[in-house]
Write a protein that holds these residues in place. Structure first.
Motif, PDB file in Angstrom:
ATOM      1  N   SER A 226     -14.083 -16.181   0.631  1.00  0.00           N
ATOM      2  CA  SER A 226     -13.320 -14.942   0.613  1.00  0.00           C
ATOM      3  C   SER A 226     -12.528 -14.728   1.818  1.00  0.00           C
ATOM      4  CB  SER A 226     -14.091 -13.648  -0.026  1.00  0.00           C
ATOM      5  OG  SER A 226     -15.123 -13.496   0.854  1.00  0.00           O
ATOM      6  N   GLY A 227     -11.773 -13.736   1.895  1.00  0.00           N
ATOM      7  CA  GLY A 227     -11.233 -13.303   3.207  1.00  0.00           C
ATOM      8  C   GLY A 227      -9.941 -13.547   3.521  1.00  0.00           C
ATOM      9  N   LEU A 228      -9.485 -14.888   2.757  1.00  0.00           N
ATOM     10  CA  LEU A 228      -7.951 -15.218   2.851  1.00  0.00           C
ATOM     11  C   LEU A 228      -7.254 -14.812   1.487  1.00  0.00           C
ATOM     12  CD1 LEU A 228      -5.559 -16.887   3.657  1.00  0.00           C
ATOM     13  CD2 LEU A 228      -7.103 -18.935   2.779  1.00  0.00           C
ATOM     14  N   THR A 229      -6.049 -14.548   1.629  1.00  0.00           N
ATOM     15  CA  THR A 229      -5.082 -14.021   0.258  1.00  0.00           C
ATOM     16  C   THR A 229      -3.914 -15.040   0.491  1.00  0.00           C
ATOM     17  OG1 THR A 229      -6.131 -11.812   0.237  1.00  0.00           O
ATOM     18  CG2 THR A 229      -4.088 -12.196  -1.140  1.00  0.00           C
ATOM     19  N   ILE A 230      -3.531 -15.666  -0.297  1.00  0.00           N
ATOM     20  CA  ILE A 230      -2.262 -16.620  -0.278  1.00  0.00           C
ATOM     21  C   ILE A 230      -1.134 -16.095  -0.924  1.00  0.00           C
ATOM     22  CG2 ILE A 230      -1.316 -18.697  -0.913  1.00  0.00           C
ATOM     23  CD1 ILE A 230      -3.788 -19.991   0.086  1.00  0.00           C
ATOM     24  N   VAL A 231       0.128 -15.762  -0.444  1.00  0.00           N
ATOM     25  CA  VAL A 231       1.052 -15.061  -1.039  1.00  0.00           C
ATOM     26  C   VAL A 231       2.298 -16.369  -0.680  1.00  0.00           C
ATOM     27  CG1 VAL A 231       3.006 -13.507  -1.089  1.00  0.00           C
ATOM     28  CG2 VAL A 231       0.673 -12.734  -0.838  1.00  0.00           C
ATOM     29  N   ILE A 232       2.878 -16.624  -1.941  1.00  0.00           N
ATOM     30  CA  ILE A 232       4.147 -17.502  -1.851  1.00  0.00           C
ATOM     31  C   ILE A 232       5.239 -16.885  -2.319  1.00  0.00           C
ATOM     32  CG2 ILE A 232       4.880 -19.780  -2.710  1.00  0.00           C
ATOM     33  CD1 ILE A 232       1.996 -20.743  -3.412  1.00  0.00           C
ATOM     34  N   VAL A 233       6.111 -16.602  -1.651  1.00  0.00           N
ATOM     35  CA  VAL A 233       7.256 -15.682  -2.006  1.00  0.00           C
ATOM     36  C   VAL A 233       8.572 -16.303  -1.686  1.00  0.00           C
ATOM     37  CG1 VAL A 233       7.072 -14.321   0.216  1.00  0.00           C
ATOM     38  CG2 VAL A 233       8.347 -13.235  -1.811  1.00  0.00           C
ATOM     39  N   ARG A 234       9.508 -16.109  -2.586  1.00  0.00           N
ATOM     40  CA  ARG A 234      10.882 -16.794  -2.386  1.00  0.00           C
ATOM     41  C   ARG A 234      11.560 -15.961  -1.452  1.00  0.00           C
ATOM     42  NH1 ARG A 234      13.006 -16.368  -7.830  1.00  0.00           N
ATOM     43  NH2 ARG A 234      14.475 -14.615  -6.818  1.00  0.00           N
ATOM     44  N   GLU A 235      12.370 -16.352  -0.511  1.00  0.00           N
ATOM     45  CA  GLU A 235      12.865 -15.809   0.749  1.00  0.00           C
ATOM     46  C   GLU A 235      13.841 -14.626   0.455  1.00  0.00           C
ATOM     47  OE1 GLU A 235      12.808 -19.202   4.141  1.00  0.00           O
ATOM     48  OE2 GLU A 235      14.565 -19.119   2.755  1.00  0.00           O
ATOM     49  N   ASP A 236      14.797 -15.116  -0.750  1.00  0.00           N
ATOM     50  CA  ASP A 236      15.272 -13.625  -1.036  1.00  0.00           C
ATOM     51  C   ASP A 236      14.726 -12.368  -1.426  1.00  0.00           C
ATOM     52  OD1 ASP A 236      15.162 -15.599  -3.609  1.00  0.00           O
ATOM     53  OD2 ASP A 236      15.775 -13.500  -4.409  1.00  0.00           O
ATOM     54  N   LEU A 237      13.793 -12.619  -1.804  1.00  0.00           N
ATOM     55  CA  LEU A 237      12.958 -11.140  -2.089  1.00  0.00           C
ATOM     56  C   LEU A 237      12.398 -10.459  -0.749  1.00  0.00           C
ATOM     57  CD1 LEU A 237      10.949 -12.807  -4.904  1.00  0.00           C
ATOM     58  CD2 LEU A 237      12.924 -11.148  -5.168  1.00  0.00           C
ATOM     59  N   LEU A 238      12.379 -11.300   0.315  1.00  0.00           N
ATOM     60  CA  LEU A 238      11.861 -10.393   1.569  1.00  0.00           C
ATOM     61  C   LEU A 238      13.103  -9.393   2.002  1.00  0.00           C
ATOM     62  CD1 LEU A 238      10.585 -13.746   3.358  1.00  0.00           C
ATOM     63  CD2 LEU A 238       9.215 -11.775   2.242  1.00  0.00           C
ATOM     64  N   GLY A 239      12.579  -8.504   2.719  1.00  0.00           N
ATOM     65  CA  GLY A 239      13.570  -7.658   3.687  1.00  0.00           C
ATOM     66  C   GLY A 239      13.922  -6.424   2.822  1.00  0.00           C
ATOM     67  N   ARG A 240      13.329  -6.062   1.598  1.00  0.00           N
ATOM     68  CA  ARG A 240      13.778  -4.945   0.816  1.00  0.00           C
ATOM     69  C   ARG A 240      12.372  -3.908   0.535  1.00  0.00           C
ATOM     70  NH1 ARG A 240      15.227  -8.162  -4.804  1.00  0.00           N
ATOM     71  NH2 ARG A 240      13.341  -7.371  -5.902  1.00  0.00           N
ATOM     72  N   ALA A 241      11.655  -3.903   1.366  1.00  0.00           N
ATOM     73  CA  ALA A 241      10.296  -3.224   1.336  1.00  0.00           C
ATOM     74  C   ALA A 241      10.790  -1.754   1.081  1.00  0.00           C
ATOM     75  CB  ALA A 241       9.214  -3.665   2.381  1.00  0.00           C
ATOM     76  N   MET A 242       9.901  -0.911   0.291  1.00  0.00           N
ATOM     77  CA  MET A 242       9.975   0.419   0.358  1.00  0.00           C
ATOM     78  C   MET A 242       9.952   1.015   1.864  1.00  0.00           C
ATOM     79  SD  MET A 242       8.383   1.412  -3.153  1.00  0.00           S
ATOM     80  CE  MET A 242       8.394   3.146  -3.224  1.00  0.00           C
ATOM     81  N   ASP A 243      10.611   2.050   2.261  1.00  0.00           N
ATOM     82  CA  ASP A 243      10.299   2.681   3.542  1.00  0.00           C
ATOM     83  C   ASP A 243       8.948   2.838   3.914  1.00  0.00           C
ATOM     84  OD1 ASP A 243      13.018   2.563   3.982  1.00  0.00           O
ATOM     85  OD2 ASP A 243      13.374   4.385   3.597  1.00  0.00           O
ATOM     86  N   ILE A 244       8.309   3.154   2.935  1.00  0.00           N
ATOM     87  CA  ILE A 244       6.737   3.903   3.253  1.00  0.00           C
ATOM     88  C   ILE A 244       5.765   2.583   3.264  1.00  0.00           C
ATOM     89  CG2 ILE A 244       6.915   5.999   1.915  1.00  0.00           C
ATOM     90  CD1 ILE A 244       5.403   4.550  -0.277  1.00  0.00           C
ATOM     91  N   THR A 245       6.239   1.322   3.267  1.00  0.00           N
ATOM     92  CA  THR A 245       5.583   0.384   3.269  1.00  0.00           C
ATOM     93  C   THR A 245       4.774   0.029   4.562  1.00  0.00           C
ATOM     94  OG1 THR A 245       6.946  -0.720   1.791  1.00  0.00           O
ATOM     95  CG2 THR A 245       5.260  -2.271   2.769  1.00  0.00           C
ATOM     96  N   PRO A 246       3.372   0.150   4.819  1.00  0.00           N
ATOM     97  CA  PRO A 246       2.919  -0.483   6.143  1.00  0.00           C
ATOM     98  C   PRO A 246       3.324  -1.494   6.608  1.00  0.00           C
ATOM     99  CG  PRO A 246       1.238   0.647   4.438  1.00  0.00           C
ATOM    100  CD  PRO A 246       2.377   0.308   3.584  1.00  0.00           C
ATOM    101  N   THR A 247       3.631  -1.749   8.033  1.00  0.00           N
ATOM    102  CA  THR A 247       3.995  -2.885   8.627  1.00  0.00           C
ATOM    103  C   THR A 247       3.173  -3.890   8.319  1.00  0.00           C
ATOM    104  OG1 THR A 247       4.467  -1.598  10.684  1.00  0.00           O
ATOM    105  CG2 THR A 247       4.294  -3.736  10.892  1.00  0.00           C
ATOM    106  N   MET A 248       1.684  -3.847   8.069  1.00  0.00           N
ATOM    107  CA  MET A 248       0.790  -4.795   7.625  1.00  0.00           C
ATOM    108  C   MET A 248       1.008  -5.233   5.956  1.00  0.00           C
ATOM    109  SD  MET A 248      -1.075  -6.480   9.598  1.00  0.00           S
ATOM    110  CE  MET A 248      -2.389  -7.202   8.736  1.00  0.00           C
ATOM    111  N   LEU A 249       1.684  -4.539   5.310  1.00  0.00           N
ATOM    112  CA  LEU A 249       1.871  -5.002   4.047  1.00  0.00           C
ATOM    113  C   LEU A 249       3.153  -5.423   3.674  1.00  0.00           C
ATOM    114  CD1 LEU A 249      -0.009  -2.363   1.711  1.00  0.00           C
ATOM    115  CD2 LEU A 249      -0.811  -4.222   2.908  1.00  0.00           C
TER     116      LEU A 249
END
Ligand SMILES: *Cc1c(COP(=O)(O)O)cnc(C)c1O
Length: 385
Positions: A226-249
């Motif tokens: 445990s201790g590792l979480t893997i995220v695989i994300v398509r690039e076009d979904l990046l850069g649209r996080a809600m304003d309240i999103t903590p930097t680390m999330l």
């Protein structure tokens, strides 16, 4: 050898029809059916043991070295490269090595993917998807488009594209339901950004990553400690996080820094890297899938003909990773679990919401362990019906 060990030796010898060498190994290593954290390949543990106090003549362990140094960077980059090879991940996807478990992703997913609509569709197939739904509701509108709660989640509901909400930013599913032992035989289709909690079946069979907008998984079932979480994300979904999103999330933070924005879970990534390397040298996902299907089939075939035990999930919803089963009598279930324990078949107790037993037989679980379980079940059946 003590009397206890000697008894155990003959028990195992009798039960599993194994060689002397195999039994000696088993005396130390049980067959561990834990749902997670789950067993790891013995070779990987032994490699980690050999590397532990002095990793490749650096005079230090992977746990003790700078995450910015050359030695660790090589481990980190190779782990990503090998995972990309294993899952055939296209260039337009980012692979992120994060912390916080799949449970943190229950919040990170909506925070990152809710665009102006702030709305998503979810499929409710168990306790983990319920948690994902509850968390997403804090940030926007969630519609549950299908559920199997009416039958205590013992099947996968059918879903068709005409159920999707027109304004949903994504559709969330849990590919394998660890507690109930169900799994999607076919992925939802149609025009939709598919998001998947793949914590308990990632790397167990081939998935076409291109069909997903985002995949996430905690490491402790099929990947490593445990201790590792893997995220695989398509690039076009990046850069649209809600304003309240903590930097680390914010996925963008980690995508921009190669998952080195802060100290990554170095040792877990190193261990995952060993697992990936071993899988690649053993024929990759295709071979793993064939072995997993064979193991699961052995157990389902036994359950389907048994006069005492039965599987709690039917037909096409059956998981090849987690197999719950019952005798139908609580006292017998308890007796079975404690006698199994004495026979080195450990952690077979089912989740409290299903009862009975659950055999989690992830990638690292050996076929011999399934055969040993079946032999034991047969003996138990003969003396109890
Ligand atoms: C285990 C599990 C989780 C929870 O994972 P954590 O890493 O403990 O947060 C979530 N979803 C599924 C499908 C799981 O099997």
């Amino acid at each position: 050898m003590s009397l206890v060990l000697l008894t155990k030796y003959f028990h195992l010898r009798h039960l599993s029809n194994s060689s002397h060498a195999e039994i000696i190994l088993l005396m130390n290593r049980c067959y561990n059916f834990s749902a997670g954290p789950a067993n790891l390949p013995l070779e990987v543990l032994e490699q980690a043991q050999a590397d532990l106090v002095d990793y490749q003549e650096t005079g230090m362990s992977v746990m003790e070295m700078s995450h910015r140094g050359k030695t660790y960077m090589a481990i980190h980059q190779k782990a990503e490269k090998d995972l990309r090879l294993l899952m055939d991940i296209s260039e337009n996807y980012k692979v992120l090595f994060l912390q916080g478990g799949a449970s943190t992703q229950f919040a990170a997913v909506p925070m990152n993917l809710f665009s102006s609509n702030r709305s998503a569709d979810y499929v409710k197939t168990g306790a983990w998807s319920k948690k994902a739904i509850a968390e997403a509701k804090r940030y926007g509108t969630v519609r549950v488009i299908a559920s199997s709660e009416d039958k205590n989640f013992n099947y996968i509901p059918s879903i068709s594209a005409d159920q999707y909400s027109a304004n949903a930013d994504y559709l969330h599913i849990t590919s394998n339901n660890t507690i109930y032992g169900t799994c999607f035989a076919n992925l939802p289709t149609g025009e939709v950004t598919l998001v998947c909690d793949m914590s308990s079946d990632i790397l167990s069979k081939s998935y076409d990553v291109n069909k997903f907008g985002l995949i996430y998984a905690g490491s402790q079932k099929n990947i490593g400690p445990s201790g590792l979480t893997i995220v695989i994300v398509r690039e076009d979904l990046l850069g649209r996080a809600m304003d309240i999103t903590p930097t680390m999330l914010d996925y963008q933070t980690h995508a921009n820094s190669g998952s080195m924005f802060n100290t990554p879970p170095c040792f877990s990534i190193y261990m995952a890297g060993l697992v990936f390397e071993r899988m690649l040298s053993n024929g990759g996902i295709k071979s793993m899938e064939a072995r997993n299907k064979e193991k699961a089939q052995l157990l389902y075939d036994f359950l389907d003909q048994s006069n005492l035990f039965s599987a709690t999930v039917e037909g096409s919803s059956r998981s090849i990773m987690n197999i719950p089963f019952v005798t139908g009598r609580q006292d017998l279930d308890e007796q079975f679990i404690s006698e199994a324990e004495l026979n080195n078949l450990k952690t077979l107790k089912g989740h409290r919401s299903v009862g009975g037993m659950r055999a989690s037989i992830y990638n690292a679980f050996p076929k011999k362990g399934v055969e040993t379980l079946i032999d034991f079940m047969s003996e138990f059946e003969n003396s109890n019906v």
